[in-house]
Motif scaffolding. Structure first.
Motif, PDB file in Angstrom:
ATOM      1  N   SER A   1      -1.079 -19.708  11.395  1.00 30.83           N
ATOM      2  CA  SER A   1      -0.029 -20.722  11.529  1.00 30.83           C
ATOM      3  C   SER A   1       0.711 -20.957  10.212  1.00 30.83           C
ATOM      4  CB  SER A   1      -0.613 -22.038  12.042  1.00 30.83           C
ATOM      5  OG  SER A   1      -1.589 -22.544  11.151  1.00 30.83           O
ATOM      6  N   SER A   2       0.027 -20.719   9.097  1.00 28.64           N
ATOM      7  CA  SER A   2       0.669 -20.928   7.787  1.00 28.64           C
ATOM      8  C   SER A   2       1.786 -19.926   7.531  1.00 28.64           C
ATOM      9  CB  SER A   2      -0.368 -20.822   6.665  1.00 28.64           C
ATOM     10  OG  SER A   2      -1.352 -21.840   6.790  1.00 28.64           O
TER      11      SER A   2
ATOM     12  N   ASP B   1      -3.649 -15.479  -1.301  1.00 23.46           N
ATOM     13  CA  ASP B   1      -4.853 -15.915  -1.988  1.00 23.46           C
ATOM     14  C   ASP B   1      -5.550 -17.058  -1.255  1.00 23.46           C
ATOM     15  OD1 ASP B   1      -6.600 -15.652  -4.153  1.00 23.46           O
ATOM     16  OD2 ASP B   1      -5.674 -17.378  -5.161  1.00 23.46           O
ATOM     17  N   GLY B   2      -6.828 -16.873  -0.971  1.00 21.24           N
ATOM     18  CA  GLY B   2      -7.660 -17.959  -0.453  1.00 21.24           C
ATOM     19  C   GLY B   2      -7.594 -18.161   1.045  1.00 21.24           C
ATOM     20  N   PHE B   3      -6.683 -17.487   1.737  1.00 23.17           N
ATOM     21  CA  PHE B   3      -6.592 -17.697   3.192  1.00 23.17           C
ATOM     22  C   PHE B   3      -7.671 -16.905   3.932  1.00 23.17           C
ATOM     23  CE2 PHE B   3      -2.573 -19.404   1.920  1.00 23.17           C
ATOM     24  CZ  PHE B   3      -2.318 -20.395   2.855  1.00 23.17           C
ATOM     25  N   ASP B   4      -8.137 -17.480   5.060  1.00 24.28           N
ATOM     26  CA  ASP B   4      -9.223 -16.866   5.826  1.00 24.28           C
ATOM     27  C   ASP B   4      -8.677 -16.105   7.037  1.00 24.28           C
ATOM     28  OD1 ASP B   4      -8.621 -18.785   7.753  1.00 24.28           O
ATOM     29  OD2 ASP B   4     -10.347 -20.053   7.305  1.00 24.28           O
TER      30      ASP B   4
ATOM     31  N   ILE C   1     -10.436 -24.938   3.360  1.00 19.87           N
ATOM     32  CA  ILE C   1      -9.671 -23.933   4.092  1.00 19.87           C
ATOM     33  C   ILE C   1      -8.213 -23.963   3.657  1.00 19.87           C
ATOM     34  CG2 ILE C   1      -8.932 -23.205   6.392  1.00 19.87           C
ATOM     35  CD1 ILE C   1     -11.473 -24.712   7.440  1.00 19.87           C
ATOM     36  N   SER C   2      -7.722 -22.837   3.202  1.00 19.33           N
ATOM     37  CA  SER C   2      -6.298 -22.762   2.871  1.00 19.33           C
ATOM     38  C   SER C   2      -5.493 -22.910   4.149  1.00 19.33           C
ATOM     39  CB  SER C   2      -5.965 -21.422   2.212  1.00 19.33           C
ATOM     40  OG  SER C   2      -6.582 -21.351   0.949  1.00 19.33           O
ATOM     41  N   SER C   3      -4.516 -23.814   4.131  1.00 12.96           N
ATOM     42  CA  SER C   3      -3.696 -24.071   5.310  1.00 12.96           C
ATOM     43  C   SER C   3      -2.320 -24.481   4.820  1.00 12.96           C
ATOM     44  CB  SER C   3      -4.340 -25.178   6.138  1.00 12.96           C
ATOM     45  OG  SER C   3      -3.496 -25.578   7.203  1.00 12.96           O
TER      46      SER C   3
ATOM     47  N   TYR D   1      -5.695 -21.264  11.001  1.00 11.60           N
ATOM     48  CA  TYR D   1      -5.143 -21.974   9.830  1.00 11.60           C
ATOM     49  C   TYR D   1      -4.327 -20.998   8.992  1.00 11.60           C
ATOM     50  CZ  TYR D   1      -8.147 -26.022  10.749  1.00 11.60           C
ATOM     51  OH  TYR D   1      -8.749 -27.109  11.316  1.00 11.60           O
ATOM     52  N   PHE D   2      -4.798 -19.764   8.905  1.00 12.95           N
ATOM     53  CA  PHE D   2      -4.064 -18.706   8.193  1.00 12.95           C
ATOM     54  C   PHE D   2      -2.828 -18.281   8.986  1.00 12.95           C
ATOM     55  CE2 PHE D   2      -3.864 -13.977   8.650  1.00 12.95           C
ATOM     56  CZ  PHE D   2      -3.068 -13.708   7.538  1.00 12.95           C
TER      57      PHE D   2
ATOM     58  N   LEU E   1      -7.340 -27.730   3.625  1.00 17.89           N
ATOM     59  CA  LEU E   1      -8.058 -28.621   4.532  1.00 17.89           C
ATOM     60  C   LEU E   1      -9.524 -28.623   4.124  1.00 17.89           C
ATOM     61  CD1 LEU E   1      -7.620 -30.233   7.334  1.00 17.89           C
ATOM     62  CD2 LEU E   1      -8.987 -28.346   8.264  1.00 17.89           C
TER      63      LEU E   1
END
Lengths: 302, 302
Positions: free
Chosen positions: B285-286, B275-278, A9-11, B282-283, A16
């Motif tokens: 907060s980033s 790129d790559g975030f869901d 998971i991108s974080s 987690y996305f 992660l």
């Protein structure tokens, strides 16, 4: 033995990883989350240290991954984070007969159980302080992830934790203090410092370790500060919220300060009582930046 | 009408208040969380602005409060955060007959329903953009909290949101654009930008607003950018993860960029594909730090 990557998971600036592996210690499949900071994906980072975070009663690896917000701090200083589970799990793993939240599943207390029926699976001390670091080290040597950087999950490590996990961190740090795998840094949030003397600990220690006090003492931080000699300048950082409902009855951090008096740990345990904070992740996340800086210093990152 | 303070939780440098009040709009009791930053408790802060965060499908005020980590950003710049609920709730509030997660309870779509049986309670547009700000403003004028500072929940405000809440933020911002209560800033995370054309939106709009397209258009951001004139320099910030499973079928942020072409919004909507975030927190907060900075600038805090 190796890990399955269940998800990546991108974080923040890194990733992660939700991992699963078969543990020899617990004879179960174990979940563990690992956060690889942005530095891991940059060619130049080299070998980066790892901070182990032990969670509290009723938690899984997800709670701290979602709510403690270590990720931006790991990115800031350049360390990996490891979030182990709080007990073995599975259909064949014995739970508390009363299915309580403070013993059995998700309440492994980070000890190696000696008492039936728990002794077969509840080997969380060996799992967290020996098997897991070795397995992670090996797996990430050849995982093909990252851009040439590695994480030293084995030797360049710090440990921290919350509540039961704060106990686990203090206990493991002190027990490993003279071992080759000495943690370079230890901190705790709202830690259970003297389990032998409070209800949570008596239930956990009694159930996993039996009634012999000597078996309890080798895990109890209040005893360990009396028998483990501080190398010289190592300090321990602890935060405790004054509005934490477990502060006065279960956690009792002052007992650790008391116990350290007249020992080599006197003045080396930095207990911060923080006014109005509770026992939740609102408390933990508020002080993660201070703990991250503390560990980063002790790991030589700043 | 007033608020009950259900709990006051110390978090970062300020306090998170869990509030409950009886809403005239929804004819139910509504939960809302408010974060008061450290500045609110300092005598010198004066009147500080507020950022409204609208949550996505299936959320309550807790999700973002626990996982988006706006608190340290609110402390950094000095704004309050408001986390409203996603629908009316209660035994007498009609749910989707199929009890799905994308309609009915926790899926109010921030519109004022006109269709039976939803029209009685599902007045989330009026609640979020009118009743709630007025009630908060009034309550905090006399709450006795803080150290002489006040929050301008009514007029010095920004709005943001995630998924269905990203739609709610864009839609509310554009609809209120010429009103005295104009939001000074708008951003969105993984927003549903064109509900009229995708399954989530068709179900929500159809159920709450009926089949008449004109009723849908007054809420749809893709239509609104064509009929609302940009004042000059206002920009909208959007982040969208490329590994978001809803990106291509439901969210379709490019449709908003397309729609803005040739209008006064052309070049004013800053869409960042990451790129790559869901789709998870987690996305969110980033990228909260970037959105916080954006709103802080537009609110005149930096």
């Amino acid at each position: 033995m190796s890990f399955n990557i269940e998800s990546q998971i991108s974080s923040c600036g890194g990733k992660l990883l939700k991992l699963k592996h078969d543990s020899k210690s617990t004879k179960t499949s174990m979940d563990v989350n690992v956060y690889l900071p942005r530095q891991y994906f940059e060619e130049k980072a080299g070998k980066i240290p790892a901070v182990y975070y032990l969670s509290g009663l009723s938690c899984t690896p997800q709670n701290a991954s979602e709510k403690a917000f270590w990720q931006p701090q790991a990115d800031k200083y350049g360390f990996a984070m490891v979030f182990p589970d709080t007990s073995p799990r599975g259909e064949n793993v014995p739970d508390d007969p009363e299915e309580s939240w403070d013993f059995g599943l998700s309440a492994g207390f980070y000890v190696d159980a000696t008492q039936s029926p728990y002794h077969k699976n509840y080997k969380m001390y060996s799992y967290v302080h020996d098997e897991l670091p070795r397995e992670l080290y090996q797996f990430f040597q050849t995982s093909g992830l990252g851009a040439g950087s590695t994480v030293d999950f084995l030797d360049n490590v710090a440990i921290t934790g919350h509540s039961m996990g704060g106990f686990g961190a203090l206990s493991g740090y002190l027990q490993q203090y003279s071992s080759p795998r000495k943690y370079k840094s230890c901190s705790a949030f709202a830690a259970l410092v003297n389990p032998s003397q409070v209800q949570w600990g008596k239930k956990g220690f009694g159930g996993y370790l039996g009634s012999e006090v000597a078996q309890w003492e080798k895990y109890d931080p209040v005893n360990l500060v009396k028998v483990v000699s501080n190398n010289g300048n190592d300090t321990i950082l602890i935060h405790q919220g004054t509005s934490d409902p477990f502060y006065k009855d279960q956690l009792k951090p002052h007992l650790l300060i008391e116990a350290a008096k007249g020992t080599s740990w006197e003045g080396k345990i930095n207990l911060n009582l923080v006014d109005g904070f509770d026992h939740s992740y609102y408390f933990v996340s508020s002080f993660v930046p201070q703990h991250a800086e503390f560990h980063a210093k002790n790991l030589g990152l700043i």
